[in-house]
Scaffold this active site. Structure first.
Site, PDB file in Angstrom:
ATOM      1  N   GLN A 212       0.826  -1.207   0.000  1.00  0.00           N
ATOM      2  CA  GLN A 212       0.000   0.000   0.000  1.00  0.00           C
ATOM      3  C   GLN A 212       0.859   1.257   0.000  1.00  0.00           C
ATOM      4  OE1 GLN A 212      -2.677  -2.218   3.229  1.00  0.00           O
ATOM      5  NE2 GLN A 212      -3.253  -0.080   3.053  1.00  0.00           N
ATOM      6  N   GLU A 247       0.778  -1.907   4.506  1.00  0.00           N
ATOM      7  CA  GLU A 247       1.313  -0.549   4.581  1.00  0.00           C
ATOM      8  C   GLU A 247       2.797  -0.566   4.941  1.00  0.00           C
ATOM      9  OE1 GLU A 247       0.431   3.736   6.772  1.00  0.00           O
ATOM     10  OE2 GLU A 247      -1.112   2.199   6.745  1.00  0.00           O
ATOM     11  N   ARG A 325      -4.658   7.556  17.248  1.00  0.00           N
ATOM     12  CA  ARG A 325      -5.982   7.621  16.607  1.00  0.00           C
ATOM     13  C   ARG A 325      -7.048   6.974  17.480  1.00  0.00           C
ATOM     14  NH1 ARG A 325      -8.552   8.534  11.429  1.00  0.00           N
ATOM     15  NH2 ARG A 325      -6.628   9.385  10.571  1.00  0.00           N
ATOM     16  N   THR A 459      -3.069  11.668  10.565  1.00  0.00           N
ATOM     17  CA  THR A 459      -2.742  12.522  11.703  1.00  0.00           C
ATOM     18  C   THR A 459      -1.304  13.020  11.641  1.00  0.00           C
ATOM     19  OG1 THR A 459      -2.336  10.529  13.014  1.00  0.00           O
ATOM     20  CG2 THR A 459      -4.494  11.567  13.226  1.00  0.00           C
ATOM     21  N   GLU A 730     -12.643   3.360   5.586  1.00  0.00           N
ATOM     22  CA  GLU A 730     -12.621   2.940   6.981  1.00  0.00           C
ATOM     23  C   GLU A 730     -13.898   3.218   7.771  1.00  0.00           C
ATOM     24  OE1 GLU A 730      -7.948   3.341   8.198  1.00  0.00           O
ATOM     25  OE2 GLU A 730      -9.039   5.183   7.776  1.00  0.00           O
TER      26      GLU A 730
END
Length: 779
Positions: A212, A247, A325, A459, A730
């Site tokens: 990703q 990721e 998060r 973020t 998400e």
């Protein structure tokens, strides 16, 4: 569904906001979609096998690889001493994640060496011949044992503070102190991790990686090879699923393949099997939420103090931003007048946990929903009443400030919930369930309506940028490349729609090409639900540049003003003349108009001061709500999801059919996380749920028997996102909370709804049965 839904020609308003099929849908179902393992292997391709540690925590005393090297077909065995650059693939730059272990093993399955052989089977068989001596060290694998053993934190914790919770928590008449355990989750993508490295001249290497984040793989490969990023090109056409698991976790396989390819001057492929993949790659973080909440007799929250502790694994990976998060979403949809939230990212002797759809947000929100549920049972009300009572208010209400001091300015949660409550006939169905449970000794039912409010943006501010490359060829066809990756979610299709809309041409004119670091540099991961937002705007910017040049050309050539040039479907109106798009483009080419552009976009407004716990980390919020009805068998703990109704806010959808698919898929995946998907490590620190035989993802038969999904057609993003759409990757994952809450209500009926069952997640049949028995003994 009517066949016209999948029409691939633009309607009068253009290709955006239209239900077009996924560009690879027909390839997926026929098996013709090309994944990395389908790419014809270059002549002489070698294959990698993994040498894994069989201890959870131990010193490595000696490693004897002679039998490995002598095994049939073995060409080379890689150890840490063979790494030409840095022996590290840590995503966050903390240098705490060695590519190959040297003197210390920190989780069962950690890589110690890699085998390169003529065939994959030879490499895997040879890897099992190593003789390694260890000195075992104490290990701990979960939050509780990590706390008991004084475990270190893998990264800096964060605290969010607003108001005066320390003193205000003493004032309300009611108070609850409790905890909840939330399990992790395996990504279970259909395509396991894989990397194919092809050596080039000088320092060059091309890596096909199922990732990703191609730019991070590029950086890590260069880092391990000891070369510059410009020598490494990473390509990704599509992944067979990712969900966050690709990721950072693909770094190790790409780096090993590249090291071997450059050393041996032959192509090298690494593809772990399912057991290896599940054992040695990170998962969703397990959490333990300890909360202290004070509220009044009506159920209105006054103060909250909560700690979110996470099993992070042996290294930091993305645990810092994931636990951050979680705190950002520990408010769910609710206003806390006085609040203190703290993260606790704990080191454990397990594989380093990583990104997973929602990125900590689901764990944060689930803790909030448990608090609401606890309060509801304490005051004897329907949890939906307590939810409505504590919702964020509208601007000017004094109830709009989050724990991180961002104002909620686009709040539509009350409207979403009100509409779904009415359309699902929630109140009448709830009463019918209460009546049913009074007269049913074995089967009990439950129903719940839960909301979703999810912040959109990375973020880490720097990640909120994207690039795109658009070429218009002189025959009128268009080439599109951008930094986003396609893992089945339809990103390529959506961005192609943006380009087709910009030029007002058929979607078939737009060619979508593999993501590559050689075309668009410094890309962000396709994550945080921001793929369409970022890459769509970058592509639009590229189109804008080309269109401005084309309009200037039209004005020069036809002697008209800009106001007299209009892009129409597959043609242009220039003054009083209509010119086909391809004819016009060819004329522009012969006039030496530049028909290529690199677009760029960075998200505005966002900023974040982590140390102060203040800022505006999210560009906007996505909202949704779901109602689920379940039946449980009180003799076995088994359950069925009888019906689910969903209303979800995606703004002005770029592609409604793809967005509905994302909502449905996210809900079912979330349902699996909360009900059947259980990770279990044994006393030796070995993951025993490492294959489909021991790890249960939802089947088609597990989906709700009645499944009604609608998008909020009235919604339009207040921010100027691409097409005024909202992210959809998400946010709908958290819609599955309604299933867990409905199961909880069914269990609570055993004690006449007087006690909150406090089900931990996942609520497996075993846990449901134990909760039923516990309440039976109390009543």
């Amino acid at each position: 569904m009517d066949k016209s839904t999948f029409e691939t020609k633009p309607v009068i308003n253009g290709p955006m906001h239209v239900s077009l099929k996924h560009d690879s849908a027909h390839k997926h179902v026929t098996g013709s979609a090309e994944y990395i393992d389908d790419i014809p292997e270059p002549i002489g391709t070698l294959h990698g096998g993994l040498g894994l540690a069989d201890r959870a925590h131990a010193e490595i005393l000696s490693v004897d690889l002679e039998a490995v090297k002598a095994a049939p077909g073995v060409v080379w065995v890689i150890t840490a001493a063979d790494i030409p650059g840095e022996n590290d693939v840590a995503a966050t730059g903390q240098h705490d994640e060695p590519l190959l272990a040297t003197d210390l093993v920190q989780f069962h399955g950690q890589l110690i060496f890699a085998v390169i052989a003529e065939t994959r089977d030879q490499a895997r068989r040879a890897a099992k011949l190593a003789k390694i001596e260890y000195r075992d060290l104490p290990h701990f694998t979960d939050v509780d044992s990590a706390r008991e053993n004084g475990a270190k934190l893998v990264c800096e914790p964060m605290t969010l503070l607003r108001g005066e919770p320390e003193t205000e928590i003493e004032k309300p008449p009611l108070r609850i102190q409790a905890s909840m355990k939330i399990g992790g989750q395996e990504h279970f993508y259909l395509e396991s991790h894989i990397a194919l490295a092809i050596p080039g001249e000088d320092d060059d290497v091309t890596v096909w990686s199922s990732t990703q984040h191609p730019s991070e793989v590029q950086h890590m490969v260069a880092h391990v090879l000891g070369t510059a990023s410009h020598a490494v090109e990473v390509k990704t056409r599509r992944m067979g699923g990712g969900f966050g698991g690709k990721e950072t976790q693909g770094n190790q396989f790409a780096a090993l393949a590249a090291v071997a390819a450059k050393k041996l001057k032959r192509a090298v492929k690494f593809r772990p099997d399912r057991d290896e993949d599940m054992s040695i790659t990170g998962k969703r973080h397990d959490f333990r939420v300890d909360y202290d909440v004070a509220f009044d007799e009506e159920g209105r929250i006054h103060a909250l103090d909560a700690v979110y502790a996470a099993r992070c694994g042996y290294s930091a990976d993305l645990s810092g931003p994931v636990t951050d998060r979680a705190l950002f979403h520990a408010d769910s949809s609710y206003f806390y007048p006085h609040v203190k939230l703290k993260s606790e990212p704990l080191k454990t002797h397990t594989v380093s946990n990583t990104a997973f759809r929602g990125f900590g947000g689901p764990q944060g929100m689930l803790g909030a929903e448990r608090i609401i549920e606890d309060i509801a049972y304490a005051v004897g009300k329907d949890p939906l009443e307590i939810r409505k009572l504590n919702f964020y208010g509208q601007p000017g209400s004094g109830r709009t400030t989050t724990p991180y001091h961002q104002e909620v300015e686009d709040n539509v949660i009350a409207r979403v919930v009100e509409e779904l409550e009415a359309s699902s006939d929630y109140q009448a169905r709830r009463q019918a369930i209460l009546d049913f449970n009074e007269n049913s000794p074995v089967i009990r039912k439950g129903i719940a309506l839960t909301p979703v409010k999810f912040g959109i943006s990375f973020t880490m501010t720097a990640y909120n940028q994207a690039g795109a490359l658009v070429h218009v060829y002189n025959d009128g066809s268009i080439h599109l490349n951008h930094g986003g990756t396609e893992m089945g979610q339809g990103l390529y299709t959506k961005v192609a729609q943006v380009v087709a809309e910009a030029f007002q041409v058929d979607i078939d004119r737009v060619k979508i090409t593999a993501t590559t670091t050689g075309k668009v540099p410094n890309t962000s991961a396709t994550a945080a639900s921001s793929g369409s937002d970022l890459n769509g705007m970058a592509a639009y910017d590229a189109c804008r540049q080309i269109k401005e040049r084309l309009v200037d050309f039209a004005c020069r050539q036809w002697k008209v003003d800009k106001s007299e040039v209009e892009f129409l479907p597959n043609r242009l109106r220039i003054g009083s003349e209509i010119v086909p798009f391809d004819t016009f483009v060819r004329a522009a080419y012969y006039d030496r108009v530049q028909l290529s552009a690199a677009g760029f976009y960075k998200t505005p407004k966002i900023h974040w001061d982590r140390k102060a716990g203040r800022g505006h980390p999210f560009y906007y919020f996505a909202y949704g709500a779901s109602v689920s009805e379940v039946s449980i068998d009180t003799l076995t703990g088994e359950y069925l999801v009888d019906r689910t109704d969903i209303l979800h806010d995606v703004g002005k959808s770029l592609n409604p059919i793809i967005d509905i698919g994302q909502v449905e898929g996210a809900f079912v995946q979330g349902m699996g996380w909360l009900t059947t998907e259980e990770l279990w490590w044994d006393a030796k620190g070995r993951l025993r749920t490492h294959a489909p035989s021991t790890y249960k993802i939802p089947l088609a038969s597990d989906r709700p028997k009645i499944f009604n999904v609608k998008l909020a057609e009235w919604s339009e993003n207040a921010e100027p996102t691409i097409g005024r759409s909202k992210a959809v990757g998400e946010p709908p994952f958290m819609l599955a909370f309604s299933v867990l809450e409905a199961i909880s209500m069914a269990v609570a009926s055993i004690a006449d709804y007087s006690v909150c069952p406090r089900l931990d997640a996942p609520a497996t049949p075993e846990r449901v049965l134990m909760a039923v028995e516990r309440l039976k003994n109390m009543s």
